[in-house]
Write an enzyme that holds these catalytic residues in place. Structure first.
Site, PDB file in Angstrom:
ATOM      1  N   ASP A 217      -2.205  -1.266  10.497  1.00  0.00           N
ATOM      2  CA  ASP A 217      -2.547  -1.153   9.072  1.00  0.00           C
ATOM      3  C   ASP A 217      -2.847  -2.509   8.429  1.00  0.00           C
ATOM      4  O   ASP A 217      -3.004  -2.596   7.214  1.00  0.00           O
ATOM      5  CB  ASP A 217      -1.463  -0.382   8.295  1.00  0.00           C
ATOM      6  CG  ASP A 217      -0.095  -1.029   8.404  1.00  0.00           C
ATOM      7  OD1 ASP A 217       0.008  -2.114   9.005  1.00  0.00           O
ATOM      8  OD2 ASP A 217       0.873  -0.444   7.869  1.00  0.00           O
TER       9      ASP A 217
ATOM     10  N   LYS B 172       0.849  -1.206   0.000  1.00  0.00           N
ATOM     11  CA  LYS B 172       0.000   0.000   0.000  1.00  0.00           C
ATOM     12  C   LYS B 172       0.880   1.249   0.000  1.00  0.00           C
ATOM     13  O   LYS B 172       2.053   1.216   0.406  1.00  0.00           O
ATOM     14  CB  LYS B 172      -0.956   0.024   1.193  1.00  0.00           C
ATOM     15  CG  LYS B 172      -0.295   0.099   2.579  1.00  0.00           C
ATOM     16  CD  LYS B 172       0.027   1.508   3.061  1.00  0.00           C
ATOM     17  CE  LYS B 172       0.795   1.500   4.375  1.00  0.00           C
ATOM     18  NZ  LYS B 172       1.644   2.630   4.633  1.00  0.00           N
TER      19      LYS B 172
HETATM   20  O1  C5P Z   1       0.219  -0.986  14.927  1.00  0.00           O
HETATM   21  P1  C5P Z   1       1.637  -1.097  14.521  1.00  0.00           P
HETATM   22  O2  C5P Z   1       2.334  -2.256  15.179  1.00  0.00           O
HETATM   23  O3  C5P Z   1       1.849  -1.107  13.055  1.00  0.00           O
HETATM   24  O4  C5P Z   1       2.340   0.215  15.037  1.00  0.00           O
HETATM   25  C1  C5P Z   1       3.726   0.323  15.128  1.00  0.00           C
HETATM   26  C2  C5P Z   1       4.062   1.543  15.972  1.00  0.00           C
HETATM   27  O5  C5P Z   1       3.729   2.740  15.274  1.00  0.00           O
HETATM   28  C3  C5P Z   1       3.319   1.635  17.279  1.00  0.00           C
HETATM   29  O6  C5P Z   1       3.971   0.905  18.280  1.00  0.00           O
HETATM   30  C4  C5P Z   1       3.343   3.119  17.542  1.00  0.00           C
HETATM   31  O7  C5P Z   1       4.592   3.497  18.048  1.00  0.00           O
HETATM   32  C5  C5P Z   1       3.221   3.710  16.152  1.00  0.00           C
HETATM   33  N1  C5P Z   1       1.833   4.024  15.780  1.00  0.00           N
HETATM   34  C6  C5P Z   1       1.189   5.090  16.372  1.00  0.00           C
HETATM   35  N2  C5P Z   1      -0.108   5.357  16.040  1.00  0.00           N
HETATM   36  C7  C5P Z   1      -0.747   4.606  15.113  1.00  0.00           C
HETATM   37  C8  C5P Z   1      -0.110   3.533  14.483  1.00  0.00           C
HETATM   38  C9  C5P Z   1       1.190   3.265  14.847  1.00  0.00           C
HETATM   39  O8  C5P Z   1       1.755   5.791  17.210  1.00  0.00           O
HETATM   40  N3  C5P Z   1      -2.003   4.919  14.813  1.00  0.00           N
END
Ligand code: C5P
Length: 341
Positions: free
Chosen positions: A162, A11
């Site tokens: 995501d 994406k």
């Molecule tokens: O959800 P995911 O594991 O992909 O997120 C990785 C990191 O990105 C999270 O630990 C956080 O630090 C940051 N993040 C965030 N807000 C979001 C998505 C991700 O702060 N909405």
């Protein structure tokens, strides 16, 4: 042996706005996400073990009732152990079996996941996320679990923000952490060039953490304010431009807040973006997600190929990878179902 093969598309973000903080420590986002044709291939195989009680334990089969997962990947930087999101997706689905399937016997046996990596790693293109989404779609099929798309997306959200998007993909307004999805009009087959320095990866937690450090004072407070920002994109100029399918209109509204922290920290990514912007065939350019991949939108596949060559010639960097691709109206697809468990 029951096997299925899936295509797991990457994406890009046509829009990424960091709106505020959330009580769960994540950021409240407003994003427009877009699937692209650059995709990994995933093969999911399930080898059932003998039904319980029919095989006596032996040195070769010390535990005839078993659940095990093996992951193979042709990319040296992709972990193949239980830290890989695709591996975790298979374990999660197994663990949730009785919640979704009640008294049906839990499948016993061996899951083999084979990932053919085309999407660059640590790139801001959701490569690991789309692999995990594909595993859930594949095992739901092989095990005949009958999960609805919304149930698969719910499981995906337990693995990463995501990942739910990657299941159905297309052009989507993603809210909350990124897991609240609203479909939009398809953006059409935008011709794209993606570029990434092979040796450079950006940590997503670092990007969001840096953003918070620098811009927390701009964060909105309260759900009413958050909804104002959501609505501004839902019914704003980017959504209207996407509905026209006109690349030049869409490109007037590309935006990514995380550029504000990633580009200053990585001047070569900023220079890459500038190199795209200097090409006459490029109608818009932006960093995707938390980077460091930069994409350029062109009017046609031929123009995208011209841009790919021109930027490669201009920057002359053996560490720079470039891909010509295009927007896709869907996410994960099951390609060759060959058995149903
Ligand atoms: O959800 P995911 O594991 O992909 O997120 C990785 C990191 O990105 C999270 O630990 C956080 O630090 C940051 N993040 C965030 N807000 C979001 C998505 C991700 O702060 N909405």
């Amino acid at each position: 042996m029951p096997t299925c093969t899936l295509a797991a598309p990457a994406k890009i973000n046509l829009y990424l706005e960091v709106v505020g903080d959330r009580p769960d420590g994540f950021h409240e986002l407003v994003m427009v996400m877009q699937s692209v044709a650059l995709a990994d291939g995933i093969t999911v195989t399930f080898e059932p073990s003998d039904p319980p009680g029919t095989t006596a334990p032996s040195p070769d089969h010390p535990n005839p009732e078993h659940r095990s997962i093996t992951l193979h990947c042709d990319h040296p930087e992709v972990p193949t152990d239980a830290t890989n999101l695709a591996h975790r997706a298979a374990a999660l689905l197994w663990g949730q079996w009785s919640y979704y399937c009640g008294d049906r016997p839990v499948p016993q046996g061996h899951v083999t996941l084979t990932i053919t990596k085309n999407i660059p790693v640590g790139a801001g293109l959701a490569g690991g996320s789309t692999n995990a989404a594909a595993v859930l779609v594949g095992l739901n099929h092989l095990w005949d679990m009958g999960l609805a798309v919304s149930e698969i997306e719910h499981l995906c959200a337990k693995l990463g923000s995501d990942i739910p998007f990657c299941v159905q993909g297309g052009t989507v307004l993603a809210l909350g952490r990124g897991e609240v999805l609203e479909s939009m009009a398809p953006a059409g087959p935008l011709a794209l060039v993606l570029a990434k320095y092979r040796s450079l990866s950006v940590s997503t937690p670092w990007a969001y953490g840096s953003y918070r450090q620098q811009f927390a004072a701009t964060y909105v407070q309260g759900s009413a304010e958050v909804m104002v920002h959501q609505e501004a994109v839902r019914s704003g100029p980017l959504a209207a431009a996407i509905a026209t399918g006109e690349p030049s209109q869409i490109c007037q509204h590309l935006h990514n807040d995380l550029e504000k922290v990633v580009l200053p920290a990585h001047p070569n990514v900023a220079a890459l973006r500038d190199a795209f912007a200097a090409q006459p065939e490029v109608i818009g350019t932006l960093m995707s997600g938390s980077g460091p991949t930069v994409f350029a939108v062109c009017d046609s596949p031929a123009a995208a190929e011209t841009v790919r060559q021109a930027v490669a010639d201009r920057l002359q960097d053996p560490d720079l990878d470039l891909w010509v691709t295009h927007a896709l109206p869907h996410g994960v697809t099951l390609q060759t179902p060959e058995g149903n468990g």
